[in-house]
Write a protein that holds these residues in place. Sequence first.
Motif, mmCIF file in Angstrom:
data_model
loop_
_atom_site.group_PDB
_atom_site.id
_atom_site.type_symbol
_atom_site.label_atom_id
_atom_site.label_comp_id
_atom_site.label_asym_id
_atom_site.label_seq_id
_atom_site.Cartn_x
_atom_site.Cartn_y
_atom_site.Cartn_z
ATOM 1 N N LYS A 99 0.192 0.639 -3.937
ATOM 2 C CA LYS A 99 0.658 1.389 -5.182
ATOM 3 C C LYS A 99 -0.322 1.902 -6.106
ATOM 4 O O LYS A 99 -0.169 2.788 -6.588
ATOM 5 N N PRO A 134 10.423 0.343 -3.869
ATOM 6 C CA PRO A 134 10.103 -0.769 -5.186
ATOM 7 C C PRO A 134 8.959 -0.242 -5.736
ATOM 8 O O PRO A 134 8.871 -0.458 -7.037
ATOM 9 N N TRP A 136 7.715 2.496 -6.433
ATOM 10 C CA TRP A 136 7.692 3.568 -7.477
ATOM 11 C C TRP A 136 8.465 3.434 -8.545
ATOM 12 O O TRP A 136 8.286 4.515 -9.516
ATOM 13 N N ILE A 137 8.959 2.455 -9.031
ATOM 14 C CA ILE A 137 9.116 1.756 -9.992
ATOM 15 C C ILE A 137 8.326 1.646 -11.114
ATOM 16 O O ILE A 137 8.251 2.618 -12.303
ATOM 17 N N ASP A 138 7.189 1.018 -10.833
ATOM 18 C CA ASP A 138 6.062 1.044 -11.374
ATOM 19 C C ASP A 138 5.053 2.287 -11.730
ATOM 20 O O ASP A 138 4.769 2.879 -12.338
ATOM 21 N N LYS A 140 6.159 5.227 -10.944
ATOM 22 C CA LYS A 140 7.000 6.490 -12.039
ATOM 23 C C LYS A 140 6.495 5.966 -13.590
ATOM 24 O O LYS A 140 6.267 6.774 -14.540
ATOM 25 N N LYS A 141 6.689 4.652 -13.821
ATOM 26 C CA LYS A 141 6.365 4.288 -15.270
ATOM 27 C C LYS A 141 5.028 4.403 -15.832
ATOM 28 O O LYS A 141 4.758 4.795 -16.936
ATOM 29 N N SER A 163 16.217 2.165 -3.795
ATOM 30 C CA SER A 163 15.625 1.859 -4.968
ATOM 31 C C SER A 163 16.389 2.626 -5.876
ATOM 32 O O SER A 163 16.014 3.552 -6.452
ATOM 33 N N VAL A 166 15.365 5.477 -8.759
ATOM 34 C CA VAL A 166 14.000 5.914 -8.698
ATOM 35 C C VAL A 166 13.802 7.291 -8.335
ATOM 36 O O VAL A 166 13.076 7.993 -8.997
ATOM 37 N N ASP A 168 14.208 11.040 -8.175
ATOM 38 C CA ASP A 168 14.670 11.986 -9.117
ATOM 39 C C ASP A 168 15.635 13.102 -8.368
ATOM 40 O O ASP A 168 16.208 14.098 -9.013
#
Length: 254
Positions: A99, A134, A136-138, A140-141, A163, A166, A168
Amino acid sequence: MRAAVLLGVLSLWLGACRVQAAAVFAHFMVTNSENFTTYDWEINMKFAQQAHIDAFALNMAYGDATNEPSLALAFEAANVRGFQLFFSFDYAGNGAWPKATVIDYIDQYGSNSAYYHYKGKPFVSTFEGPSSAPDWIDIKKKTGCYFVPDWSSLGAKAALEASPGVPDGLFSWAAWPWGPNDMDTYVDASYMEYLDGRPYMMPVSPWFYTNLPGYKKNWVWNGDHLWHDRWKQALYLQPEWVEIISWNDYGESH
């Protein structure tokens, strides 16, 4: 009468906006650019521009020694040519991307003037990697990226559930018919149905032949008139993006 004229003008304006929103990309295997100079990148981009391709999707396998030097040359050339690039992180070639490394790459290049943006955000895709969904949550943030993965091994519905919230949009890898059959749009329709208004990146490819024993791959799929048929299908479906598979994946003959 005036209402009819205004409606006609509005229709033309909306049509123009739709054309401006859509883009065509070509999947580019960075590992095959090991011996590229800046000139090689520029000439490939020139040919892509002549074919009305808007950007290269830079497929990168984790840990590939080609990545760092090739990216530097690619973005240098893209800025000279006025061409666009974006990352397609390959989670199948050498395994999952950490990540933090993904975040570093997007942070380093996402603000580059040659990096492709959609709705003001750096556009990012993948080749597979649903088990890392999962992450990609962080990602993207922290990067603010616009994320359109290829999690085709799951299919559209399961990809969106991997996810929730997440992706788009989604990219499908299903660009070829099975066996002797002609290509249809059933998979595309499935993606567009489950995306429910979110953007779809549709794959287009001329053919697929490979014989790579190391990857246990040896097949040829029907492609006699696939290139023609697939573009007709793209024109009919009007996806937000089309990605050509590929620009230089020589091992799969496309």
